[in-house]
Design a protein around this motif. Structure first.
Motif, mmCIF file in Angstrom:
data_model
loop_
_atom_site.group_PDB
_atom_site.id
_atom_site.type_symbol
_atom_site.label_atom_id
_atom_site.label_comp_id
_atom_site.label_asym_id
_atom_site.label_seq_id
_atom_site.Cartn_x
_atom_site.Cartn_y
_atom_site.Cartn_z
ATOM 1 N N GLU A 27 2.709 7.829 -0.670
ATOM 2 C CA GLU A 27 2.885 6.375 -0.625
ATOM 3 C C GLU A 27 3.131 5.820 -2.017
ATOM 4 N N ASN A 32 6.626 6.946 -2.989
ATOM 5 C CA ASN A 32 7.645 6.689 -1.971
ATOM 6 C C ASN A 32 8.437 7.951 -1.660
ATOM 7 N N GLU A 58 -1.838 9.876 -0.262
ATOM 8 C CA GLU A 58 -1.845 8.729 -1.180
ATOM 9 C C GLU A 58 -0.693 8.816 -2.170
#
Length: 297
Positions: A285, A288, A282
């Motif tokens: 993401e 990035n 998580e």
């Protein structure tokens, strides 16, 4: 308040703490094992320095960093690796000639500080955003050196964590962003309570938070007895958190901690306030990041 937070564990640091606690990991195996245990306790990120296995003192040996990173990766433990790029920045003026560094002085060039990052390509690395009176010594990180380092980090594709020990560091981090040396949504770390930097309190945290770009992510940590109060305060103010033996040796007064115990205690605080911890997947993401093997993921 954050509903999900990134939890970093700063495993060993560079300070003279190995004589104060047997729990501070020293060898590459000990540091890697501590990272794995911290991850299993709930840490999202492992922040890594290395030490001389013989003396326990700070080391810049790239081979030691490599062994730690390889041991973590080979364990197949999912944790984001964040290597220090603070390197040698300690300046202690000589008593005989204050224009020269005395005993304990340890200075590296920007290129030397970046070497473990460029070789090992971790997902993240720290970038200390200025010089500061650090206790009784001076930590040296001039602006031109930081521009060089930021450029090297950018070219490597590694995510820079902008370490801010005082309010002026936030200003210079913003300057790096303005100059295009930090790409994407910037990530700030407010380092609170270091003598003689920014204070570890809610007001200072709120001020530093107010000075960063709207698209920035941020975290904060406190040292010593302020570690856990800052965990709670950062969560309440919408930031991410950090614990670990780099910043604090005690679970409670008189009881020495392990890294995994500090992580477990922080997880308990987060849960008690109605939030949860991001998994490494998580967080990758959210920030990035590259995955641990240098591919987009």
């Amino acid at each position: 308040m954050n509903k999900k937070v990134i939890l970093s564990c700063a495993l060993t640091g560079a300070g003279d703490t190995t004589t104060k606690s047997a729990h501070v990991p020293v060898t590459p195996k000990e540091i890697a094992d501590s990272a794995i245990k911290a991850a299993k306790a709930g840490a999202t990120i492992a922040h890594i320095h290395v030490r001389d296995p013989e003396t326990g003192k700070l080391s810049h040996d790239v081979n030691l960093f490599q062994e730690v990173v390889e041991r973590i990766r080979e364990s197949e433990t999912d944790v984001i690796i964040n290597l220090t790029s603070g390197g040698g920045g300690d300046w202690i003026p000589s008593d005989e000639d204050p224009t020269k560094g005395g005993e304990g002085t340890d200075i590296q060039t920007p290129e030397e500080r970046h070497e473990p990052i460029g070789k090992l390509l971790p997902e993240m690395c720290t970038l200390d955003c200025g010089s500061i009176n650090f206790g009784d010594m001076l930590y040296v990180s001039p602006t031109d050196w930081l521009r060089k380092q930021a450029k090297l980090v950018k070219e490597s594709g590694v995510k820079a964590e902008l370490e801010c020990f005082d309010t002026g560091h936030v200003r210079f981090a913003n300057q790096l962003i303005e100059e295009g040396l930090i790409e994407g949504d910037p990530l700030f770390q407010f380092c609170l309570g270091i003598p003689w930097g920014a204070a570890a309190d809610a007001e200072t945290m709120a001020y530093m938070k107010s000075r960063i770009p709207e698209n920035a992510k941020w975290a904060a940590f406190g040292i010593g007895r302020m570690q856990m109060p800052i965990v709670a305060e950062s969560l309440l103010q919408g930031g991410n958190i950090r614990v670990g033996l780099e910043d604090n040796l005690y679970l409670k007064k008189g009881q020495l901690a392990t890294n995994e115990q500090l992580v477990d205690k922080a997880v308990g605080i987060v849960h008690s306030l109605g939030s949860d911890i991001m998994t490494p997947a998580e967080a990758r993401e959210h920030l990035n990041l590259l995955n641990p093997y240098g591919r987009e993921g």
